[in-house]
Design an enzyme around this catalytic site. Sequence first.
Site, PDB file in Angstrom:
ATOM      1  N   ASN A 209       0.847  -1.200   0.000  1.00 59.21           N
ATOM      2  CA  ASN A 209       0.000   0.000   0.000  1.00 59.21           C
ATOM      3  C   ASN A 209       0.881   1.248   0.000  1.00 59.21           C
ATOM      4  O   ASN A 209       2.108   1.148  -0.052  1.00 59.21           O
ATOM      5  CB  ASN A 209      -0.966  -0.023   1.196  1.00 59.21           C
ATOM      6  CG  ASN A 209      -0.214  -0.099   2.503  1.00 59.21           C
ATOM      7  OD1 ASN A 209       0.604   0.770   2.820  1.00 59.21           O
ATOM      8  ND2 ASN A 209      -0.453  -1.156   3.271  1.00 59.21           N
ATOM      9  N   ASP A 278      -3.683  -6.456   5.082  1.00 54.96           N
ATOM     10  CA  ASP A 278      -4.632  -7.355   5.733  1.00 54.96           C
ATOM     11  C   ASP A 278      -4.639  -8.728   5.066  1.00 54.96           C
ATOM     12  O   ASP A 278      -5.046  -9.716   5.668  1.00 54.96           O
ATOM     13  CB  ASP A 278      -6.049  -6.763   5.667  1.00 54.96           C
ATOM     14  CG  ASP A 278      -6.187  -5.601   6.638  1.00 54.96           C
ATOM     15  OD1 ASP A 278      -5.668  -5.715   7.754  1.00 54.96           O
ATOM     16  OD2 ASP A 278      -6.791  -4.573   6.267  1.00 54.96           O
ATOM     17  N   LYS A 337     -12.940  -0.028  15.783  1.00 58.50           N
ATOM     18  CA  LYS A 337     -11.557  -0.546  15.915  1.00 58.50           C
ATOM     19  C   LYS A 337     -11.008  -0.283  17.308  1.00 58.50           C
ATOM     20  O   LYS A 337     -10.287  -1.114  17.870  1.00 58.50           O
ATOM     21  CB  LYS A 337     -10.644   0.104  14.861  1.00 58.50           C
ATOM     22  CG  LYS A 337     -10.904  -0.421  13.465  1.00 58.50           C
ATOM     23  CD  LYS A 337     -10.126   0.340  12.398  1.00 58.50           C
ATOM     24  CE  LYS A 337     -10.601  -0.110  11.014  1.00 58.50           C
ATOM     25  NZ  LYS A 337     -10.082   0.700   9.921  1.00 58.50           N
ATOM     26  N   LYS A 341      -9.920  -3.632  19.196  1.00 61.02           N
ATOM     27  CA  LYS A 341      -8.472  -3.847  19.340  1.00 61.02           C
ATOM     28  C   LYS A 341      -7.959  -3.392  20.701  1.00 61.02           C
ATOM     29  O   LYS A 341      -6.770  -3.401  20.964  1.00 61.02           O
ATOM     30  CB  LYS A 341      -7.732  -3.154  18.184  1.00 61.02           C
ATOM     31  CG  LYS A 341      -8.251  -3.621  16.811  1.00 61.02           C
ATOM     32  CD  LYS A 341      -7.360  -3.215  15.656  1.00 61.02           C
ATOM     33  CE  LYS A 341      -8.032  -3.562  14.314  1.00 61.02           C
ATOM     34  NZ  LYS A 341      -7.102  -3.692  13.196  1.00 61.02           N
TER      35      LYS A 341
HETATM   36  O1  PMT Z   1       3.139   6.091   6.553  1.00 61.16           O
HETATM   37  P1  PMT Z   1       2.507   7.393   6.080  1.00 61.16           P
HETATM   38  O2  PMT Z   1       2.644   7.618   4.600  1.00 61.16           O
HETATM   39  O3  PMT Z   1       2.957   8.573   6.910  1.00 61.16           O
HETATM   40  O4  PMT Z   1       0.925   7.271   6.321  1.00 61.16           O
HETATM   41  C1  PMT Z   1       0.437   7.221   7.624  1.00 61.16           C
HETATM   42  C2  PMT Z   1      -0.730   6.223   7.743  1.00 61.16           C
HETATM   43  C3  PMT Z   1      -1.910   6.698   6.901  1.00 61.16           C
HETATM   44  C4  PMT Z   1      -0.286   4.814   7.286  1.00 61.16           C
HETATM   45  C5  PMT Z   1      -1.099   6.170   9.270  1.00 61.16           C
HETATM   46  O5  PMT Z   1      -1.451   7.459   9.703  1.00 61.16           O
HETATM   47  C6  PMT Z   1      -2.247   5.226   9.522  1.00 61.16           C
HETATM   48  O6  PMT Z   1      -3.406   5.556   9.452  1.00 61.16           O
HETATM   49  N1  PMT Z   1      -1.909   3.945   9.858  1.00 61.16           N
HETATM   50  C7  PMT Z   1      -2.898   2.865  10.029  1.00 61.16           C
HETATM   51  C8  PMT Z   1      -3.223   2.292   8.691  1.00 61.16           C
HETATM   52  C9  PMT Z   1      -4.111   1.068   8.830  1.00 61.16           C
HETATM   53  O7  PMT Z   1      -3.652  -0.022   8.612  1.00 61.16           O
HETATM   54  O8  PMT Z   1      -5.306   1.312   9.285  1.00 61.16           O
HETATM   55  P2  PMT Z   1      -6.449   0.194   9.552  1.00 61.16           P
HETATM   56  O9  PMT Z   1      -7.643   1.012   9.806  1.00 61.16           O
HETATM   57  O10 PMT Z   1      -6.460  -0.799   8.424  1.00 61.16           O
HETATM   58  O11 PMT Z   1      -5.946  -0.556  10.856  1.00 61.16           O
HETATM   59  C10 PMT Z   1      -6.317  -0.169  12.189  1.00 61.16           C
HETATM   60  C11 PMT Z   1      -5.166  -0.427  13.151  1.00 61.16           C
HETATM   61  O12 PMT Z   1      -4.842  -1.810  13.182  1.00 61.16           O
HETATM   62  C12 PMT Z   1      -3.882   0.293  12.793  1.00 61.16           C
HETATM   63  O13 PMT Z   1      -3.285   0.745  13.972  1.00 61.16           O
HETATM   64  C13 PMT Z   1      -3.031  -0.807  12.133  1.00 61.16           C
HETATM   65  O14 PMT Z   1      -1.634  -0.577  12.337  1.00 61.16           O
HETATM   66  C14 PMT Z   1      -3.501  -2.061  12.848  1.00 61.16           C
HETATM   67  N2  PMT Z   1      -3.432  -3.286  12.028  1.00 61.16           N
HETATM   68  C15 PMT Z   1      -4.106  -3.372  10.870  1.00 61.16           C
HETATM   69  C16 PMT Z   1      -4.056  -4.554  10.131  1.00 61.16           C
HETATM   70  C17 PMT Z   1      -3.298  -5.643  10.623  1.00 61.16           C
HETATM   71  N3  PMT Z   1      -3.226  -6.781   9.947  1.00 61.16           N
HETATM   72  N4  PMT Z   1      -2.635  -5.522  11.780  1.00 61.16           N
HETATM   73  C18 PMT Z   1      -2.693  -4.364  12.489  1.00 61.16           C
HETATM   74  O15 PMT Z   1      -2.074  -4.251  13.544  1.00 61.16           O
END
Ligand code: PMT
Length: 399
Positions: A209, A278, A337, A341
């Site tokens: 991504n 994911d 979330k 989480k």
């Molecule tokens: O890296 P940059 O270019 O500065 O961009 C920053 C960002 C947009 C990546 C950052 O600010 C951000 O939003 N990170 C979380 C991205 C994400 O995976 O969001 P999510 O809504 O899919 O996941 C929710 C949370 O679960 C996040 O804390 C993620 O790290 C965590 N997660 C998600 C999937 C997974 N398999 N394991 C996880 O731990």
Amino acid sequence: MLQNKRILLGVCGGISAYKSVDLVSRLKKAGAEVQVVMTEAATHFVTPLTFQTMSNNVVHVEMFNQLSNMNVEHISLAKWADCIVIAPATANTMAKLAYGIADNMLSTVALAARSPILLAPAMNTGMLRAEATQKSLAILSARSGVEILPTGSGLLACQDVGEGKMAEPKEILSYIDRALTKKTLQDVEITITAGPTLERIDPVRFVSNHSSGKMGYALAKAAADRGAKVHLISGPSRLEAPVGVDFIPVESTEEMFRAVESLFSRTRVLIKAAAPSDFKPAHYTEEKIKKRESGEMAIALRPNPDIAKHFGAIKGDRVIVGFAAESHNMRTYAEKKLKEKNFNFIVANNITEKDAGFRADTNRVEIFFSDGKAESLPIMDKSALAEIILDKVEQELES
Ligand code: PMT
């Protein structure tokens, strides 16, 4: 962090003095006030006028100028400075500082200093390795308030190849930032995940991504500056690891999971700024997949572990901070979330907004807390947002 900070730059006689002009420019752009003290030898490499123009201040070289006011100049300069940086620091000046010899303006100011002193050595490899220089470095690095910056390796001005290059101005700026930051997270062990993960399809292709790592690296730098022991677990990123962090590069979500697992027992704070994939391809194909004449093809994907959810379930008294990358219904999805989480709070960014989320230097977020409170923040640099997030982490640690 450097806004209105008073930085006294000492410049010694070495060819890397030219880089210190860039350092002054960066300090001024960061909002610092700069005064420059040069040794007589330094003036043969760069003129005082250059530093005067860049710093907007009179440059100090002579010890015995007529007093323009009733301040004793070397003492008032030492009192004025929030931080003294000597770059380049020559073997000669470091030997003087090690033994308290004060025979020019710079060594006299340094002896009278009350603020932290950073030394950025620069010299020929032989001079650096000389027993006398090593002894000076040992004495100075054992002295409280003095920090010796690492030297780089490469082609030196004398055409030798080896150690002895002065740290780059950008790196020196990071050290100054760190020296001037209050150590409010001293020795707190913080694990931060950053960047994307990459899931291989075949030897040339992958699923990933747009995460650049900027948000996570900004948090790692800010936490290390506050004295935390930072473990930065990062997926593939072009960024340099911030000064003073334990850097753990990983590629896939599985690897990121294992890296978090290996640190979890000692982790007090876990910040999940990464964007882990994911899903991953159900099978890795050893050979490059060939194009098919028949057109369409499908890749089967299977789910990766949810790192945050797994460790949230066994959180104990740790503080865990999550991020949410959303394109719509931000509040609803972020709060879901947050609960699922078991985060203390979640930082939600709308990834469809310009200048926020993936890759941007800035971010615009809403923070949702486990007690139902929420806070909306204006657009700001990711480094400024990192400071706000860490202030909230400190509040969670205290509560
Ligand atoms: O890296 P940059 O270019 O500065 O961009 C920053 C960002 C947009 C990546 C950052 O600010 C951000 O939003 N990170 C979380 C991205 C994400 O995976 O969001 P999510 O809504 O899919 O996941 C929710 C949370 O679960 C996040 O804390 C993620 O790290 C965590 N997660 C998600 C999937 C997974 N398999 N394991 C996880 O731990």
